[in-house]
Design an enzyme around this catalytic site. Structure first.
Site, PDB file in Angstrom:
ATOM      1  N   HIS A  42       0.847  -1.190   0.000  1.00  0.00           N
ATOM      2  CA  HIS A  42       0.000   0.000   0.000  1.00  0.00           C
ATOM      3  C   HIS A  42       0.879   1.235   0.000  1.00  0.00           C
ATOM      4  O   HIS A  42       1.951   1.223   0.607  1.00  0.00           O
ATOM      5  CB  HIS A  42      -0.908   0.003   1.236  1.00  0.00           C
ATOM      6  CG  HIS A  42      -2.073   0.927   1.095  1.00  0.00           C
ATOM      7  ND1 HIS A  42      -1.996   2.261   1.398  1.00  0.00           N
ATOM      8  CD2 HIS A  42      -3.342   0.702   0.654  1.00  0.00           C
ATOM      9  CE1 HIS A  42      -3.171   2.817   1.146  1.00  0.00           C
ATOM     10  NE2 HIS A  42      -4.002   1.905   0.694  1.00  0.00           N
ATOM     11  N   ASP A  58      -7.889  -5.573   0.276  1.00  0.00           N
ATOM     12  CA  ASP A  58      -8.379  -6.424  -0.810  1.00  0.00           C
ATOM     13  C   ASP A  58      -7.968  -7.878  -0.695  1.00  0.00           C
ATOM     14  O   ASP A  58      -8.440  -8.714  -1.457  1.00  0.00           O
ATOM     15  CB  ASP A  58      -7.886  -5.879  -2.158  1.00  0.00           C
ATOM     16  CG  ASP A  58      -8.517  -4.554  -2.471  1.00  0.00           C
ATOM     17  OD1 ASP A  58      -9.705  -4.390  -2.149  1.00  0.00           O
ATOM     18  OD2 ASP A  58      -7.835  -3.675  -3.019  1.00  0.00           O
TER      19      ASP A  58
END
Ligand code: CMC
Length: 428
Positions: A306, A363
């Site tokens: 991320h 996710d």
């Protein structure tokens, strides 16, 4: 807010710039006058060191793995709140009282229906169209149907448009799904909760009475909460940039949906599940870990890494717990869940992932739950868009209400040819 000054020496020019302090988080150097004072721009493609706006909605501490909405930790909201309450919180700044929540819920419920002509609009799409393609088109078209809420200078119209978008998104998403499987559209049932209504419109059929499973409803509501907002990510910044020109809210949210679709952003949940299915069995994990580490292979471990979190994504923790609960309660045994858990364990001990601080993101486990509930992978990003619409409209409202709001207009480092004269085609 400006207590300190940052000093910059550029050639013979010495410039002082105010240092702004937020409630929490890094200091921000205010460079707005830099160009006027020095004639120089700053360079930051990908915005790795640039705050694009001031915002009071969402705070992330990527090193500590903290995510707060209006100050409230995401795990507390996911465990104790509801998606409707979080939507109210994001839009209005405070948690609602019981009466405020009831009123908000009833307002949203009353906006769930779509203009009947929009059903005709769906029929123009190919049956095999990706539901995100349908969603981009249909949401963009909403301004043609609801132009009585497109005057962005009127706060009341802005709020009506926001309520409409939050309310209609489940109907739009469910219709995109129904269209792709060739089943009739279902009208909303306003006796159900926001999430229950969405599940019924998606999985119900007119011939049968669909009963909402509370386990699924609860898990889905949590997933919506976990995706509701996430600070100035790519799609939210897209919504803000589109909105900065004065574009109507429906057009701005359609722009956000288009950006979200990319596999580095919201499209990662679909890509993550496809990857887990491709891996298939635990014994094949090392092969994929090796591919992810190979610089000559474009493959990345989807659902890992991320831009902001250099620690475990707090949303992934709740998501993993929810995946456990859902699979357990629904009695679903899916080998990809074992693959996901084992992949996580191996990656978390691997030097490559440890040194680059790559952890599972939101996710990684969401696809496992959505798949257990019965959604095809193509619907995953649609569900992300549905939930993120609350964050988008809240961020858009915040921006439009800001008196210092200007059109977003980045500059560039130009590396093309300097001025030269046109040469006629027969002399080239
Ligand atoms: N697998 C393998 N290597 C990775 C991965 C990954 N998933 N993510 C980052 N890296 C490596 C990357 O190759 C780079 O290595 P090096 O420094 O040697 O060149 C380093 O880690 C830093 O990566 P980056 O691409 O410069 O970092 P970024 O901040 O620009 O990208 C990201 C962040 C999310 C796009 C990236 O981690 C990624 O592509 N992850 C997979 C896609 C994904 O799961 N996206 C969902 C994000 S969460 C939901 C959302 O907010 O939309």
């Amino acid at each position: 807010m400006a207590e300190a000054q940052a000093k910059l020496a550029l050639g013979d020019k010495n410039v002082e710039m105010p240092v702004l302090k937020g409630t929490v988080g890094p200091d921000v150097i205010d460079i707005r006058k830099l160009y006027g004072q020095t004639g120089a721009f700053t360079y930051d493609p990908g915005f790795t060191s640039t705050a694009s706006c001031e915002s009071g909605l969402t705070y992330i501490d990527g090193d500590q793995g903290v995510l707060l909405h209006r100050g409230y930790p995401i795990d507390q909201l996911a465990e104790q709140s509801s998606f409707m309450e979080v939507a109210y919180l994001l839009l209005n700044g405070e948690l609602p009282t019981k009466a405020e929540l009831e009123k908000f819920d009833s307002t949203i419920t009353r906006h769930t229906m779509l203009h009947e002509q929009l059903a005709t609009f769906y029929r123009g799409f190919r049956r095999d169209a990706h539901p995100m393609a349908i969603m981009c088109g249909v949401v963009g078209a909403l301004s043609a149907f609801y132009h009585d809420s497109t005057d962005i200078t009127d706060p009341r119209q802005r709020m009506i448009a926001s309520h409409r978008l939050i309310a209609k998104m489940p109907t739009i998403a469910a219709m995109a799904y129904k269209y792709s499987v060739g089943q009739p559209f279902l009208y909303p049932d306003n006796s159900l909760s926001y999430t229950g209504n969405f599940l019924r419109m998606t999985f119900g059929v007119p011939a049968e009475n669909y009963v909402v499973d509370p386990v699924v409803e609860d898990a889905m509501d949590k997933i919506f909460i976990l995706h509701a907002d996430h600070e100035q990510n790519a799609s939210t910044s897209t919504v803000r940039l589109a909105g900065s020109s004065g574009a109507n809210p429906f057009a701005c949210i359609a722009a956000g949906i288009a950006c979200l679709w990319g596999p580095a952003h919201g499209g990662a949940n679909e890509a993550a599940l496809n990857m887990l299915r491709e891996i298939g069995t635990v014994d094949r994990i090392p092969e994929y870990i090796a591919r992810a580490k190979n610089k000559d292979d474009p493959f990345r471990l989807m659902g890992f890494g991320h831009r902001v979190y250099k620690n475990y994504d707090p949303r992934a923790k709740v998501m993993q717990k929810t995946a456990n609960e859902v699979l357990d309660k629904l009695g679903v045994t899916d080998p990809i869940f074992d693959v996901a858990r084992e992949l996580e364990q191996i990656a978390l001990k691997d030097d490559y992932f440890v040194s680059k601080k790559l952890y599972p993101n939101v996710d990684f486990y969401s696809g496992v739950i959505l798949s257990a509930i019965g959604f095809p992978t193509t619907m995953f990003t649609v569900l992300f868009a549905l939930a993120r619409t609350t964050g988008w409209v809240a961020q858009w409202n915040e921006m439009i209400s800001d008196p210092e709001q200007k059109i977003g207009r980045p500059r560039q480092l130009y590396t093309g040819p300097a001025q030269r004269d046109y040469v006629a085609v027969d002399r080239r």
